[in-house]
Design a protein around this motif. Structure first.
Motif, PDB file in Angstrom:
ATOM      1  N   ALA A 172      -5.140  13.389  -2.169  1.00  0.00           N
ATOM      2  CA  ALA A 172      -4.653  12.833  -1.423  1.00  0.00           C
ATOM      3  C   ALA A 172      -5.221  11.651  -1.744  1.00  0.00           C
ATOM      4  N   PHE A 173      -4.257  10.680  -1.388  1.00  0.00           N
ATOM      5  CA  PHE A 173      -4.627   8.757  -1.885  1.00  0.00           C
ATOM      6  C   PHE A 173      -4.011   7.840  -1.332  1.00  0.00           C
ATOM      7  N   ALA A 174      -4.708   6.838  -0.911  1.00  0.00           N
ATOM      8  CA  ALA A 174      -3.829   5.499  -0.143  1.00  0.00           C
ATOM      9  C   ALA A 174      -4.703   4.322  -1.405  1.00  0.00           C
ATOM     10  N   LEU A 175      -3.116   3.866  -1.922  1.00  0.00           N
ATOM     11  CA  LEU A 175      -3.770   2.820  -3.084  1.00  0.00           C
ATOM     12  C   LEU A 175      -2.895   1.577  -2.304  1.00  0.00           C
ATOM     13  N   ARG A 190       0.745  -1.417  -0.029  1.00  0.00           N
ATOM     14  CA  ARG A 190      -0.106  -0.038  -0.384  1.00  0.00           C
ATOM     15  C   ARG A 190       0.577   1.403   0.144  1.00  0.00           C
ATOM     16  N   VAL A 191       0.749   2.097  -0.889  1.00  0.00           N
ATOM     17  CA  VAL A 191       1.354   3.506  -0.683  1.00  0.00           C
ATOM     18  C   VAL A 191       0.525   4.457  -0.063  1.00  0.00           C
ATOM     19  N   SER A 192       0.880   5.402  -0.052  1.00  0.00           N
ATOM     20  CA  SER A 192      -0.085   6.611   0.950  1.00  0.00           C
ATOM     21  C   SER A 192       0.644   8.060  -0.136  1.00  0.00           C
ATOM     22  N   GLY A 193       0.024   8.965   0.067  1.00  0.00           N
ATOM     23  CA  GLY A 193       0.443  10.566  -0.335  1.00  0.00           C
ATOM     24  C   GLY A 193      -0.226  11.506  -0.979  1.00  0.00           C
ATOM     25  N   ARG A 194       0.271  12.656  -1.959  1.00  0.00           N
ATOM     26  CA  ARG A 194      -0.539  13.291  -2.743  1.00  0.00           C
ATOM     27  C   ARG A 194       0.073  13.969  -3.457  1.00  0.00           C
ATOM     28  N   TRP A 195      -1.081  14.413  -4.650  1.00  0.00           N
ATOM     29  CA  TRP A 195      -0.522  15.208  -5.358  1.00  0.00           C
ATOM     30  C   TRP A 195      -0.812  16.711  -4.571  1.00  0.00           C
ATOM     31  N   GLN A 196       0.311  17.562  -5.228  1.00  0.00           N
ATOM     32  CA  GLN A 196       0.357  19.082  -5.323  1.00  0.00           C
ATOM     33  C   GLN A 196       0.682  20.001  -6.396  1.00  0.00           C
ATOM     34  N   LEU A 197      -0.818  20.926  -6.839  1.00  0.00           N
ATOM     35  CA  LEU A 197      -0.421  21.400  -8.159  1.00  0.00           C
ATOM     36  C   LEU A 197      -0.312  22.466  -8.284  1.00  0.00           C
ATOM     37  N   ARG A 198       0.209  23.530  -7.969  1.00  0.00           N
ATOM     38  CA  ARG A 198       0.244  24.871  -8.080  1.00  0.00           C
ATOM     39  C   ARG A 198       1.297  25.442  -9.331  1.00  0.00           C
ATOM     40  N   PRO A 199       0.080  26.046 -10.554  1.00  0.00           N
ATOM     41  CA  PRO A 199       0.920  26.843 -11.983  1.00  0.00           C
ATOM     42  C   PRO A 199       1.455  27.923 -11.438  1.00  0.00           C
ATOM     43  N   SER A 200       2.399  28.446 -12.123  1.00  0.00           N
ATOM     44  CA  SER A 200       2.458  30.393 -11.662  1.00  0.00           C
ATOM     45  C   SER A 200       2.794  30.602 -13.171  1.00  0.00           C
ATOM     46  N   PHE A 201       1.635  31.372 -13.598  1.00  0.00           N
ATOM     47  CA  PHE A 201       1.968  32.365 -14.845  1.00  0.00           C
ATOM     48  C   PHE A 201       2.749  33.163 -15.923  1.00  0.00           C
TER      49      PHE A 201
END
Length: 627
Positions: free
Chosen positions: A177-180, A122-133
């Motif tokens: 967030a995810f837990a897979l 099992r793996v857990s974690g998160r995506w973090q997404l922030r563009p800067s135009f």
């Protein structure tokens, strides 16, 4: 600032633009919609102000990565305390059912696809997404579109993110967030433009289909590589990297994927390489032709035809992919890689005079015409007589002129030995082209004889005035004491005889005074800039070629293999290498370095085929097409 090494980065792309992804899975650089467009992710140059798409995994213990064989699809494997996950990153590029004679050979989708799959445990974690135009100069407006989609707008641009898990918006940053468990996925697609992208419900199937299409495109392209020597995987990786630096819509070839990465630490040598240098692109064309990729060469000729409003009457040192190269501008709000600023975009060198580009282009044109047996596409063929005449006229007018030289130093113009040698090379290749033309329409016998006389005079002059007896070497310019590694390059094109004693002395002096072990500095003189730049990697490969042409094949091969080991774990090179630390320096991936890898692998293969009694044809080796 970021403390990540330049060698930590991998590159993906779709022949419109490229993205740089760090070893930890963070997407830290992306310009949309094309290579020289405004960056929307640029944590590479400022981790605080510059946006990124980060992957954060809990309990991470180990990271390995590779490209899927024969592709530009990146696969990173993460081992955590509780499981193992594989991240597959690519920019979708789908095959055309029928490739047109001119134009892109694939259909870019203006997306970055990030397929994250748990393979065990099992793996857990998160995506973090922030563009800067607009290089983090424009404010970002973010809105949710259901649980799994967020639209970002800024600077007149739009990015849409769709994820397999819910995305939560906090100010201008999205987090998922995810837990897979084993077999489960948390895919993410980032799309450019208002009308692009898939919805969350259809995401897994769309990602799988796009991956299959993109893999098929790259595998088919790689399958056409004609090089079968001992360094095939290395050569193919460099070829795939050069293909990423092409721009399918225009046919242009940019020098590197990035801007602002420093050549000196500390220093102010932080340039923008996302433009089409005539020299770099011509040399890339030669590398493509050496591997059987004639279409890429023809596409660059298309780029010049469409970019040149003077109908072949002039070549520019540098082109933008569309329009004029912008003037230099410094982004003072960005701290720069490891705090080394200023970050520059645009390039003031576009206004310099560098006459060697006429020789560079004629080398590429000669190699391409030989590869297609002087039967190019109609649009290329129709322009040949006029183009050849204009190119040689420029050489004849420039033969006595001073210029800024190969290295674009922002100092006074000089009578550069490298430039003079490349003018001879240009006339030599023009003569070969005209004589080989089966229709005998490119130049009259009298014109060919005039080119030959001028070439002989130019050659005699730079041999006489370029030699510095006190230094025991051919130097950077007439009446100069400065050594210049560019002289090595002229040997590769036959402008100097590799068996000549003066050439051997020059090679020795360059090694003594510009060398740092296997590495070579371009020059060691005051160039008006701050800091001491690192060694220039292509120069080190030029020494490989000089050794091979001099018959010192074992030395050349050993040096070549040691240099290859200095690339990163994926076989990628930046422009320079710090002699003390071994770290990569400058913009990345650098086309000039990767074309040197290709051409010297081809050269070593040719040298190995020579018998001890045969003299190598040093004039043709630089642009020969392997059998």
């Amino acid at each position: 600032m970021t403390d990540k090494a330049i060698a930590d980065y991998a590159v993906i792309g779709d022949t419109c633009t490229t993205a740089l992804i760090a070893r930890d899975g963070s997407l830290d650089w992306l310009c949309w919609p094309r290579h020289d467009g405004p960056a929307v992710f640029l944590a590479l140059l400022d981790s605080e102000r510059g946006g990124a798409c980060r992957l954060v995994l809990d309990g991470l213990t180990e990271i390995t990565r590779r490209y899927l064989p024969g592709t530009n699809i990146l696969e990173t494997t993460f081992v955590t305390a509780s499981g193992r996950a594989v991240l597959t990153d690519f920019m979708p590029l789908h095959r055309h059912e029928s490739v047109p004679e001119e134009g892109p050979d694939g259909q870019a989708q203006a997306q970055v696809v990030r397929r994250l799959a748990c393979r065990s445990g099992r793996v857990s974690g998160r995506w973090q997404l922030r563009p800067s135009f607009d290089y983090a100069r424009a404010p970002t407006e973010a809105t949710t579109e259901g649980e799994t989609c967020i639209r970002f707008r800024g600077g007149g641009d739009t990015i849409r993110a769709v994820c397999a898990v819910p995305l939560v918006l906090r100010d201008d940053e999205a987090e998922g967030a995810f837990a897979l468990g084993a077999g489960e996925r948390a895919d993410l697609v980032i799309a450019h433009g208002e009308k692009h992208g898939v919805d969350g419900e259809g995401l897994p199937g769309a990602v799988d289909a796009s991956l299959a299409d993109t893999r098929a495109y790259w595998e088919e392209w790689s399958g056409r590589c004609t090089y079968e020597g001992p360094y095939r995987e290395t050569v193919l990786r460099s070829a795939l990297t050069l293909k990423l630096l092409t721009h399918g819509p225009s046919g242009g070839i940019v020098a590197a994927a990035t801007a602002g990465l420093p050549e000196a630490v500390p220093g102010n040598r932080n340039y923008d390489y996302r433009y089409v240098w005539m020299r770099d692109a011509s040399f890339t064309v030669t590398a493509f032709v050496n591997l059987g990729y004639q279409r890429e060469a023809a596409e660059f000729l298309r780029f010049l035809r469409e970019a040149d409003t003077s109908r072949g009457r002039d070549l520019h040192l540098m082109y933008a992919l569309d329009g004029a190269v912008p003037g230099e501008e410094f982004l003072d709000h960005l701290c720069g890689w490891r705090g080394i600023g200023p970050v520059g975009i645009g390039n003031a060198a576009a206004d310099q005079e560098q006459y060697d580009i006429y020789g560079e282009f004629l080398v590429a044109l000669h190699g391409y015409l030989e590869a297609v047996e002087y039967d190019p596409p109609v649009k290329v063929n129709d322009h040949l007589p006029e183009a050849l005449g204009h190119l040689t006229d420029h050489i004849l007018r420039a033969r006595h002129a001073a210029d800024h030289g190969l290295w674009e130093m922002r100092t006074e113009k000089r009578q550069s030995v490298h430039t003079k040698a490349m003018l001879w090379v240009g006339l030599d290749r023009a003569v070969q082209i005209a004589r080989a033309d089966p229709k005998h329409r490119l130049a009259s016998p009298d014109t060919i004889a005039r080119w030959e006389r001028a070439a002989a005079e130019i050659r005699a002059e730079y041999h006489a005035r370029g030699w510095n007896a006190a230094r025991g070497a051919y130097t950077m310019a007439y009446e100069s004491d400065d050594l210049d590694a560019a002289v090595l390059r002229t040997v590769l094109f036959g402008a100097f005889d590799p068996h000549d004693s003066r050439v051997a002395k020059t090679l020795e002096r360059v090694g003594e005074e510009l060398g740092a072990g296997d590495l070579i500095y371009r020059y060691r003189m005051d160039d008006g800039l701050e800091g001491d730049e690192a060694t220039f990697t292509a120069c080190s490969f030029w020494r490989v070629g000089c050794l091979a042409l001099a018959g010192r094949n074992d030395e050349a091969t050993a040096l070549f293999e040691r240099l290859l080991a200095r690339g990163n774990d994926l076989g990628l090179f930046a422009e320079e290498i710090d002699a003390e630390t071994g770290e990569q320096r400058g913009n990345v991936p650098q086309g000039f370095t990767h074309m040197a890898v290709i051409n010297h692998a081809v050269r070593l293969a040719a040298a190995d085929r020579e018998t001890p009694t045969e003299e190598p044809d040093c004039r043709a080796e630089a642009d020969a097409v392997p059998a």
